[in-house]
Design a protein around this motif. Sequence first.
Motif, mmCIF file in Angstrom:
data_model
loop_
_atom_site.group_PDB
_atom_site.id
_atom_site.type_symbol
_atom_site.label_atom_id
_atom_site.label_comp_id
_atom_site.label_asym_id
_atom_site.label_seq_id
_atom_site.Cartn_x
_atom_site.Cartn_y
_atom_site.Cartn_z
ATOM 1 N N MET A 245 50.839 40.293 39.436
ATOM 2 C CA MET A 245 49.674 41.152 39.622
ATOM 3 C C MET A 245 48.577 40.430 40.412
ATOM 4 O O MET A 245 48.049 40.940 41.380
ATOM 5 C CB MET A 245 49.122 41.585 38.261
ATOM 6 N N ALA A 246 48.230 39.217 39.990
ATOM 7 C CA ALA A 246 47.137 38.501 40.638
ATOM 8 C C ALA A 246 47.510 38.109 42.060
ATOM 9 O O ALA A 246 48.655 37.790 42.360
ATOM 10 C CB ALA A 246 46.774 37.257 39.833
ATOM 11 N N GLN A 247 46.535 38.118 42.938
ATOM 12 C CA GLN A 247 46.763 37.831 44.348
ATOM 13 C C GLN A 247 45.832 36.716 44.841
ATOM 14 O O GLN A 247 44.779 36.463 44.262
ATOM 15 C CB GLN A 247 46.511 39.091 45.184
ATOM 16 N N ARG A 248 46.238 36.106 45.934
ATOM 17 C CA ARG A 248 45.443 35.068 46.586
ATOM 18 C C ARG A 248 44.579 35.710 47.671
ATOM 19 O O ARG A 248 44.990 36.659 48.343
ATOM 20 C CB ARG A 248 46.384 34.037 47.200
ATOM 21 N N ILE A 249 43.374 35.179 47.842
ATOM 22 C CA ILE A 249 42.491 35.623 48.920
ATOM 23 C C ILE A 249 42.236 34.443 49.858
ATOM 24 O O ILE A 249 41.915 33.338 49.405
ATOM 25 C CB ILE A 249 41.144 36.140 48.384
ATOM 26 N N ASP A 250 42.394 34.687 51.147
ATOM 27 C CA ASP A 250 42.083 33.673 52.158
ATOM 28 C C ASP A 250 40.968 34.198 53.043
ATOM 29 O O ASP A 250 41.095 35.267 53.658
ATOM 30 C CB ASP A 250 43.317 33.356 52.995
ATOM 31 N N ILE A 251 39.875 33.456 53.094
ATOM 32 C CA ILE A 251 38.715 33.807 53.917
ATOM 33 C C ILE A 251 38.661 32.822 55.077
ATOM 34 O O ILE A 251 38.742 31.603 54.874
ATOM 35 C CB ILE A 251 37.419 33.733 53.100
ATOM 36 N N LYS A 252 38.528 33.350 56.295
ATOM 37 C CA LYS A 252 38.509 32.476 57.463
ATOM 38 C C LYS A 252 37.411 32.906 58.423
ATOM 39 O O LYS A 252 37.345 34.066 58.841
ATOM 40 C CB LYS A 252 39.868 32.503 58.175
ATOM 41 N N LEU B 270 41.521 36.640 30.536
ATOM 42 C CA LEU B 270 41.938 37.464 31.675
ATOM 43 C C LEU B 270 42.509 36.636 32.821
ATOM 44 O O LEU B 270 43.269 37.155 33.642
ATOM 45 C CB LEU B 270 40.753 38.292 32.184
ATOM 46 N N ARG B 271 42.164 35.359 32.894
ATOM 47 C CA ARG B 271 42.619 34.540 34.026
ATOM 48 C C ARG B 271 44.136 34.436 34.093
ATOM 49 O O ARG B 271 44.680 34.159 35.162
ATOM 50 C CB ARG B 271 42.008 33.135 33.974
ATOM 51 N N SER B 272 44.819 34.661 32.991
ATOM 52 C CA SER B 272 46.286 34.559 33.026
ATOM 53 C C SER B 272 46.923 35.743 33.749
ATOM 54 O O SER B 272 48.083 35.671 34.155
ATOM 55 C CB SER B 272 46.848 34.461 31.603
ATOM 56 N N ASP B 273 46.151 36.837 33.918
ATOM 57 C CA ASP B 273 46.687 38.035 34.566
ATOM 58 C C ASP B 273 45.992 38.388 35.870
ATOM 59 O O ASP B 273 46.528 39.158 36.667
ATOM 60 C CB ASP B 273 46.568 39.241 33.630
#
Length: 259
Positions: free
Chosen positions: A1-8, A195-198
């Motif tokens: 469920m959790a996703q990574r965000i990349d800001i550039k 919540l950090r686990s999900d």
Amino acid sequence: MAQRIDIKDLNVYYGSFLAVADVSMAIEPRSVTAFIGPSGCGKSTLLRTLNRMHEVVPGGRVEGTVAMDGVDLYGPDVDAVAVRRQIGMVFQRPNPFPTMSIAENVLAGVRLNNRRISKQDAADLVERSLQGANLWNEVKDRLNRPGSSLSGGQQQRLCIARAIAVKPQILLMDEPASALDPISTLAIEDLIAELRSDYTIVIVTHNMQQAARVSDRTAFFNIAGTGKPGRLIEMDDTRTIFSTPSVQATEDYISGRFG
């Protein structure tokens, strides 16, 4: 469920005013990232760019890239409403819908998204979301009471239940405990830890102790002066930021010498 965000190379504008400049960072999945820094340095503005809430402000626009698992959230074919469905937000002050019951508040986002849901599925979702927000045992016997009848801390957890009911992948929290008493603040912090686990969680806070307690990574922002854009000064594991930051301005802010 959790996703990574990349800001550039992100620049954030209000009209012609550059509010945040040259931000590049990675926000890791299933972790808590804290944004800290003095007032006016662009923390909340940057937070709102992550789910395109910044665009709601007249003249709000960005240059650069905000990508979730490689997909540019500002791409021409990306629907802003769909982005906000995947990236939920909890605001500084609890904002349950005052004319809705506790249960109706939880379901508000689902129904706003035109999702048809049976009575039993709705009841299950209300219970599951309130349990996820550590609120179920406190309100299970009064689900038809107005959401505004709850205490401030309970209202904030109700807003978190409403946010997670639509099954987002990321949760943004803009000073979620700043208007709450110490006991309610602790409840919110305990909830964030669970919540950090999900979820991937990003939190803006002015409370240094809170950032140290709840976050895995911390980003420090600063501003050179009035009318200047906010900038990311450094980002690292929270323990490193609070013990051995690499920039003097970070140490000065954390130790209370300015800000």
